[in-house]
Design a protein around this motif. Structure first.
Motif, PDB file in Angstrom:
ATOM      1  N   UNK A  76       0.802  -1.232   0.000  1.00 30.35           N
ATOM      2  CA  UNK A  76       0.000   0.000   0.000  1.00 30.35           C
ATOM      3  C   UNK A  76       0.828   1.272   0.000  1.00 30.35           C
ATOM      4  N   UNK A  77       2.107   1.174   0.367  1.00 30.54           N
ATOM      5  CA  UNK A  77       2.963   2.360   0.352  1.00 30.54           C
ATOM      6  C   UNK A  77       3.679   2.528  -0.983  1.00 30.54           C
ATOM      7  N   UNK A  78       3.328   1.687  -1.969  1.00 31.99           N
ATOM      8  CA  UNK A  78       3.929   1.799  -3.284  1.00 31.99           C
ATOM      9  C   UNK A  78       5.246   1.080  -3.442  1.00 31.99           C
ATOM     10  N   UNK A  79       5.668   0.348  -2.422  1.00 27.50           N
ATOM     11  CA  UNK A  79       6.936  -0.370  -2.472  1.00 27.50           C
ATOM     12  C   UNK A  79       6.702  -1.869  -2.314  1.00 27.50           C
ATOM     13  N   UNK A  80       7.565  -2.659  -2.925  1.00 28.44           N
ATOM     14  CA  UNK A  80       7.531  -4.107  -2.729  1.00 28.44           C
ATOM     15  C   UNK A  80       8.303  -4.519  -1.476  1.00 28.44           C
ATOM     16  N   UNK A  81       8.953  -3.571  -0.829  1.00 28.47           N
ATOM     17  CA  UNK A  81       9.819  -3.890   0.298  1.00 28.47           C
ATOM     18  C   UNK A  81       9.256  -3.325   1.596  1.00 28.47           C
ATOM     19  N   UNK A  82       9.237  -4.152   2.617  1.00 29.32           N
ATOM     20  CA  UNK A  82       8.894  -3.704   3.962  1.00 29.32           C
ATOM     21  C   UNK A  82      10.158  -3.730   4.803  1.00 29.32           C
ATOM     22  N   UNK A  83      10.572  -2.573   5.271  1.00 29.88           N
ATOM     23  CA  UNK A  83      11.794  -2.476   6.069  1.00 29.88           C
ATOM     24  C   UNK A  83      11.618  -3.181   7.403  1.00 29.88           C
ATOM     25  N   UNK A  84      12.600  -3.990   7.772  1.00 32.41           N
ATOM     26  CA  UNK A  84      12.585  -4.707   9.048  1.00 32.41           C
ATOM     27  C   UNK A  84      13.847  -4.322   9.812  1.00 32.41           C
ATOM     28  N   UNK A  85      13.739  -3.457  10.833  1.00 32.00           N
ATOM     29  CA  UNK A  85      14.924  -3.063  11.599  1.00 32.00           C
ATOM     30  C   UNK A  85      15.496  -4.268  12.349  1.00 32.00           C
ATOM     31  N   UNK A  86      16.772  -4.517  12.132  1.00 32.14           N
ATOM     32  CA  UNK A  86      17.397  -5.684  12.731  1.00 32.14           C
ATOM     33  C   UNK A  86      18.714  -5.314  13.384  1.00 32.14           C
ATOM     34  N   UNK A  87      19.109  -6.150  14.323  1.00 31.01           N
ATOM     35  CA  UNK A  87      20.414  -6.015  14.948  1.00 31.01           C
ATOM     36  C   UNK A  87      21.089  -7.379  14.880  1.00 31.01           C
ATOM     37  N   UNK A  88      22.371  -7.352  14.593  1.00 30.39           N
ATOM     38  CA  UNK A  88      23.137  -8.587  14.487  1.00 30.39           C
ATOM     39  C   UNK A  88      24.131  -8.651  15.642  1.00 30.39           C
ATOM     40  N   UNK A  89      23.972  -9.672  16.482  1.00 29.66           N
ATOM     41  CA  UNK A  89      24.879  -9.855  17.616  1.00 29.66           C
ATOM     42  C   UNK A  89      25.943 -10.882  17.248  1.00 29.66           C
ATOM     43  N   UNK A  90      27.183 -10.566  17.527  1.00 35.06           N
ATOM     44  CA  UNK A  90      28.280 -11.473  17.201  1.00 35.06           C
ATOM     45  C   UNK A  90      29.084 -11.767  18.457  1.00 35.06           C
ATOM     46  N   UNK A  91      28.999 -13.005  18.903  1.00 35.08           N
ATOM     47  CA  UNK A  91      29.801 -13.443  20.039  1.00 35.08           C
ATOM     48  C   UNK A  91      31.135 -13.984  19.518  1.00 35.08           C
ATOM     49  N   UNK A  92      32.191 -13.704  20.225  1.00 35.01           N
ATOM     50  CA  UNK A  92      33.510 -14.164  19.822  1.00 35.01           C
ATOM     51  C   UNK A  92      33.575 -15.691  19.780  1.00 35.01           C
ATOM     52  N   UNK A  93      34.367 -16.190  18.832  1.00 40.25           N
ATOM     53  CA  UNK A  93      34.619 -17.629  18.779  1.00 40.25           C
ATOM     54  C   UNK A  93      35.549 -18.059  19.909  1.00 40.25           C
ATOM     55  N   UNK A  94      36.304 -17.108  20.440  1.00 36.47           N
ATOM     56  CA  UNK A  94      37.213 -17.417  21.553  1.00 36.47           C
ATOM     57  C   UNK A  94      36.472 -17.143  22.863  1.00 36.47           C
ATOM     58  N   UNK A  95      35.895 -18.185  23.414  1.00 35.55           N
ATOM     59  CA  UNK A  95      35.119 -18.043  24.641  1.00 35.55           C
ATOM     60  C   UNK A  95      35.755 -18.861  25.759  1.00 35.55           C
TER      61      UNK A  95
END
Length: 544
Positions: A76-95
């Motif tokens: 309805x907003x004229x776009x095929x895309x719906x923005x989805x705010x995301x956050x990417x968390x990255x934990x270290x491989x050295x734990x």
């Protein structure tokens, strides 16, 4: 309410006949187009289609171009895309991880993450508490947290629910997993209880997947939604192998197998008298991913929508691997997205021929399903078309690559009246509707339709079957299953030129027929009494 159109409404396209294939109603799914869509989306060029990567941009470009070419309109907003705010968390491989004084190796013994915007996780001497299945369910008179203060403590939790281990107890839903058995619920409940950490003890049968799936899915960047009203969340969450957990219990003077048996029969809290020390660096990167939304307006009731959902994302690539590093996700879920495009082609072709349906058909191709149904969760919370006018949701996830079948599987069969339309379409193919073979895997809660069910929108997840149509197909299926063994969430989920997609085309025809019947009716399906979602949208006693 009675449907206003009979099953042979599809005679608008061509006469109804009884045939096991899609030609029964006079339309034809172009297998080559379907096959090419799978092949392209699952190619190495798309880099495993991880959200917020170059692979996502390629996927979005491909899908937007496809829907435009097909003739579907934007949102309805004229776009095929719906923005989805995301956050990417990255934990270290050295734990540095020590539980009960036992050093644990990341990936081999345990995987941990933190869904917090903090640069470092440092937990010292946090008490370990076994809380059985980690469930607080008043309707089942069950609370594994009864009488225990979890603040500052780490919960060790079993996967699945007590009904799985003790199906004759009358508790929960027997072998069929309830939402209380899902890992998402367990982290949520531990967070509500104030725990600092929640670690699920992996058991292959109870989880329905091996440790390799955990290792591939819960390592590397972990996406989540950026929400305005974030709920409390444990500082660390993850999984531990059964062997490592067994050693921890032994160090505490307990037998894990006995504790598991007790947890199946009654709510369980067992402080282990041992602690955990955990340390690793962590980062949070904010970005935007997108759902793709395409609409074909109905001819009469355009404000009422029938949704088709399926996720475009997969696991991307892992540069720490030797050899093949790309998780192509051909079956899961390039095949489902290709199926949505095929169905969209049929609806637009019918509309161009003057046989458009009364209600609107909307495709929502979601992001972040593999990270916890993120895209569908966001759409359900921020719908572009009101959920109260969303009549039903048909979900396509991992379509059939094993040839035609005599039966058709509805996952979580018996939940809503939406299944009536699938059943009518399946019967026309002279096939039989059945429940899934392994309800203990909790399939109904593991794909995008569930995000809509939680709001009361009737939603189904179906397709495929377990009975090959003939001996030759049975032999092919056995051989292909051996080839695809272990490929779920692995790098070998790649497109195969010799896949028999005739069964998938059967199922696409079922979805098309079912949606056409629903789209040309005035019926409003609901959930059956006794199901989790009945109070949100009760069944209306539809008869076909």
């Amino acid at each position: 309410m009675r449907l206003l159109v009979p099953l042979c409404v599809l005679a608008l396209v061509a006469g109804c006949t009884h045939d096991s294939g899609e030609a029964a109603v006079g339309f034809h799914f172009d297998e080559q187009l379907y096959r090419n869509d799978i092949k392209t989306l699952a190619s190495d060029a798309f880099e495993g289609r991880a959200p917020t990567t170059h692979g996502e941009q390629m996927t979005l470009d491909y899908l937007v171009h496809a829907f435009k070419s097909i003739g579907m309109q934007p949102g309805p907003d004229g776009s095929y895309l719906q923005k989805v705010p995301m956050v990417s968390y990255s934990a270290s491989e050295q734990q540095q991880i020590t539980l009960a004084g036992i050093p644990l190796q990341y990936r081999k013994d345990i995987v941990l993450n933190s869904h917090h915007d903090i640069k470092r996780v440092d937990i010292e001497n946090a008490p370990l508490v076994f809380v059985g299945y980690g469930i607080n369910a008043p309707e089942y008179d069950w609370n594994d947290y009864q009488g225990i203060d979890m603040h500052g403590k780490i919960a060790l939790i079993l996967v699945n629910d007590p009904g799985f281990a003790n199906p004759d107890s009358g508790k929960f839903d027997g072998k069929a997993m309830t939402y209380y058995g899902r890992w998402t619920y367990k982290y949520e409940e531990a967070s509500r209880q104030g725990a600092v950490g929640a670690i699920i003890i992996h058991q292959t049968e109870a989880a329905s997947y091996p440790w390799s799936v955990v290792e591939h899915s819960w390592t590397g960047p972990q996406q989540d939604l950026v929400t305005e009203n974030a709920q409390p969340r444990v500082t660390v969450e993850g999984w531990i192998t059964l062997d490592a957990a067994t050693a921890i219990f032994a160090k505490a003077g307990h037998a894990l197998d006995l504790a598991i048996n007790q947890a199946a029969h009654k709510p369980t809290q067992l402080p282990l008298g041992q602690t955990a020390t955990i340390s690793f660096t962590n980062s949070a990167n904010y970005g935007e991913s997108y759902n793709v939304v395409a609409n074909l307006p109905g001819t009469v009731n355009a404000d009422e929508h029938i949704l088709f959902t399926g996720h475009w994302d997969h696991l991307g690539k892992d540069n720490t691997l030797e050899g093949d590093k790309i998780f192509n996700g051909a079956m899961d879920n390039a095949s489902g997205v290709a199926g949505m495009l095929a169905i969209a082609r049929q609806f637009t072709a019918a509309a161009k021929a003057g046989h458009g349906i009364r209600r609107s058909v909307t495709c929502v191709v979601t992001t972040g399903e593999e990270q916890g149904l993120l895209g569908s969760r966001y759409y359900a919370e921020h719908p572009l078309f009101p959920l109260e006018h969303t009549i039903g949701v048909f979900n396509l996830d991992s379509t059939n690559i094993y040839g035609k079948t005599k039966d058709f599987t509805i996952v979580g069969k018996g939940k809503s009246e939406l299944e009536l339309y699938l059943t009518a379409a399946v019967n026309q193919q002279q096939r039989q509707v059945k429940s899934e073979q392994h309800p203990e895997s909790g399939g109904y809660f593991r794909s995008d339709h569930f995000s809509f069910a939680k709001y009361g929108v009737p939603a189904v997840f179906a397709g495929g079957g377990n009975e090959p149509i003939d001996e030759a197909t049975a032999k092919y299926k056995e051989q292909m299953q051996q080839r695809m063994k272990g490929c779920y969430h692995n790098t070998c989920d790649e497109y195969q030129a010799d896949w028999d997609l005739s069964g998938a085309l059967q199922d696409l025809a079922v979805y098309y027929r079912a949606a056409t019947m629903l789209g040309n009716s005035d019926a409003h399906p609901g959930y059956y009494e006794g199901t989790e979602f009945y109070s949100l949208r009760p069944a209306t006693h539809i008869k076909l």
